[in-house]
Design a protein around this motif. Structure first.
Motif, mmCIF file in Angstrom:
data_model
loop_
_atom_site.group_PDB
_atom_site.id
_atom_site.type_symbol
_atom_site.label_atom_id
_atom_site.label_comp_id
_atom_site.label_asym_id
_atom_site.label_seq_id
_atom_site.Cartn_x
_atom_site.Cartn_y
_atom_site.Cartn_z
ATOM 1 N N ASP A 82 0.846 -1.200 0.000
ATOM 2 C CA ASP A 82 0.000 0.000 0.000
ATOM 3 C C ASP A 82 0.882 1.252 0.000
ATOM 4 N N PRO A 83 1.231 1.769 -1.196
ATOM 5 C CA PRO A 83 2.116 2.932 -1.267
ATOM 6 C C PRO A 83 1.602 4.145 -0.497
ATOM 7 N N LEU A 84 0.295 4.374 -0.514
ATOM 8 C CA LEU A 84 -0.242 5.529 0.213
ATOM 9 C C LEU A 84 -0.051 5.365 1.710
ATOM 10 N N ALA A 85 -0.318 4.175 2.229
ATOM 11 C CA ALA A 85 -0.116 3.938 3.654
ATOM 12 C C ALA A 85 1.351 4.123 4.025
ATOM 13 N N ALA A 86 2.256 3.669 3.160
ATOM 14 C CA ALA A 86 3.691 3.826 3.424
ATOM 15 C C ALA A 86 4.071 5.303 3.420
ATOM 16 N N ALA A 87 3.518 6.064 2.464
ATOM 17 C CA ALA A 87 3.810 7.495 2.392
ATOM 18 C C ALA A 87 3.277 8.224 3.617
ATOM 19 N N ARG A 88 2.077 7.862 4.050
ATOM 20 C CA ARG A 88 1.514 8.500 5.237
ATOM 21 C C ARG A 88 2.328 8.167 6.483
ATOM 22 N N ALA A 89 2.757 6.919 6.594
ATOM 23 C CA ALA A 89 3.532 6.509 7.772
ATOM 24 C C ALA A 89 4.870 7.234 7.836
ATOM 25 N N SER A 90 5.562 7.327 6.708
ATOM 26 C CA SER A 90 6.869 7.989 6.727
ATOM 27 C C SER A 90 6.714 9.494 6.939
ATOM 28 N N ALA A 91 5.638 10.083 6.390
ATOM 29 C CA ALA A 91 5.392 11.504 6.626
ATOM 30 C C ALA A 91 5.126 11.767 8.107
ATOM 31 N N GLY A 92 4.367 10.893 8.739
ATOM 32 C CA GLY A 92 4.119 11.039 10.169
ATOM 33 C C GLY A 92 5.382 10.882 10.986
ATOM 34 N N LEU A 93 6.226 9.945 10.559
ATOM 35 C CA LEU A 93 7.489 9.697 11.261
ATOM 36 C C LEU A 93 8.381 10.932 11.243
ATOM 37 N N VAL A 94 8.542 11.525 10.054
ATOM 38 C CA VAL A 94 9.452 12.662 9.953
ATOM 39 C C VAL A 94 8.842 13.906 10.600
ATOM 40 N N THR A 95 7.541 14.075 10.523
ATOM 41 C CA THR A 95 6.897 15.212 11.184
ATOM 42 C C THR A 95 7.112 15.144 12.693
ATOM 43 N N GLU A 96 6.939 13.964 13.252
ATOM 44 C CA GLU A 96 7.152 13.782 14.695
ATOM 45 C C GLU A 96 8.607 14.044 15.076
ATOM 46 N N ALA A 97 9.540 13.551 14.253
ATOM 47 C CA ALA A 97 10.962 13.733 14.559
ATOM 48 C C ALA A 97 11.351 15.213 14.477
ATOM 49 N N PHE A 98 10.841 15.918 13.460
ATOM 50 C CA PHE A 98 11.143 17.343 13.351
ATOM 51 C C PHE A 98 10.581 18.116 14.541
ATOM 52 N N ALA A 99 9.380 17.751 14.981
ATOM 53 C CA ALA A 99 8.752 18.451 16.099
ATOM 54 C C ALA A 99 9.576 18.326 17.373
ATOM 55 N N GLY A 100 10.290 17.205 17.503
ATOM 56 C CA GLY A 100 11.075 16.980 18.705
ATOM 57 C C GLY A 100 12.505 17.476 18.616
ATOM 58 N N ALA A 101 12.886 18.057 17.475
ATOM 59 C CA ALA A 101 14.268 18.513 17.289
ATOM 60 C C ALA A 101 14.391 19.998 17.604
ATOM 61 N N ALA A 102 15.524 20.384 18.150
ATOM 62 C CA ALA A 102 15.809 21.794 18.393
ATOM 63 C C ALA A 102 16.314 22.429 17.105
ATOM 64 N N LEU A 103 15.864 23.651 16.815
ATOM 65 C CA LEU A 103 16.271 24.304 15.575
ATOM 66 C C LEU A 103 17.732 24.726 15.576
ATOM 67 N N ASP A 104 18.377 24.705 16.746
ATOM 68 C CA ASP A 104 19.812 24.998 16.771
ATOM 69 C C ASP A 104 20.650 23.728 16.758
#
Length: 202
Positions: A82-104
């Motif tokens: 399911d390419p769409l499910a894979a795309a949604r999962a990876s998008a969620g993964l990177v969004t969560e990781a970015f949210a937890g990262a410091a911009l510096d």
């Protein structure tokens, strides 16, 4: 303000989320029999392009966690059944990781400039423009509309302006820039800056 300094002081995370929504809205229109279609990226079929973006999402997520130096973190994308499910999962993964990262913080991006470490704000801007332009690649491959808002186009042009010409080639996200038509719309100028022909059709 210097273009690079402007990017370094911009929090691209909200824009990145909007770009992910744009990308996923196009991927949602991909039918199973379209996965073999060519794309504007000559080295990738549509399946290969979707897999590339999943890999990039996972790689950038690893970089945000301080684990970006492992090249394998950027090569493991899998679309499964399911390419769409894979795309949604990876998008969620990177969004969560970015949210937890410091911009510096600094992200290690091994596929760029021999794996140098980049300020988080700049690294996130790279992921952002990847999503915006790959959304067009997918849309062009399947004959769908690509409708980034003015905010996404304006921000993408700022990022595209600092992408060096050297290092672009087969297997990369961007090809060498191509001439833009006189009076071209901003979205078309964005495409040509990153090596796309706005008139490309599969």
């Amino acid at each position: 303000m210097d273009p690079l300094n402007e990017l370094l002081t911009t929090d691209f995370r909200p824009l990145d989320r909007k770009a992910a929504d744009l990308y996923l809205s196009v991927v949602a229109q991909v039918k199973p029999d379209a996965l073999r279609l060519p794309t504007p990226c000559p080295d990738w079929t549509l399946h290969g392009l979707l897999r590339h973006q999943v890999s990039q999402d996972e790689g950038f997520a690893a970089a945000a966690r301080g684990e970006g130096a492992r090249l394998s973190a950027w090569r493991g994308g899998d679309l499964g059944e399911d390419p769409l499910a894979a795309a949604r999962a990876s998008a969620g993964l990177v969004t969560e990781a970015f949210a937890g990262a410091a911009l510096d913080a600094r992200f290690t991006l091994p596929e760029i400039r021999d794996g140098g470490a980049f300020p988080a704000a700049l690294a996130i801007s790279f992921h952002f423009v990847d999503l915006v332009v790959h959304a067009w690649d997918v849309a062009a491959a399947i004959g769908a509309a690509w409708e980034p808002g003015a905010e996404l186009v304006e921000a993408s042009l700022k990022v595209a302006a600092i992408v060096p010409e050297e290092g672009r080639g087969p297997g990369d996200s961007f090809a060498p820039s191509v001439p833009s038509a006189d009076g071209a719309e901003p979205r078309d100028r964005l495409l040509t800056l990153l090596g796309r022909d706005p008139a490309w059709r599969s």
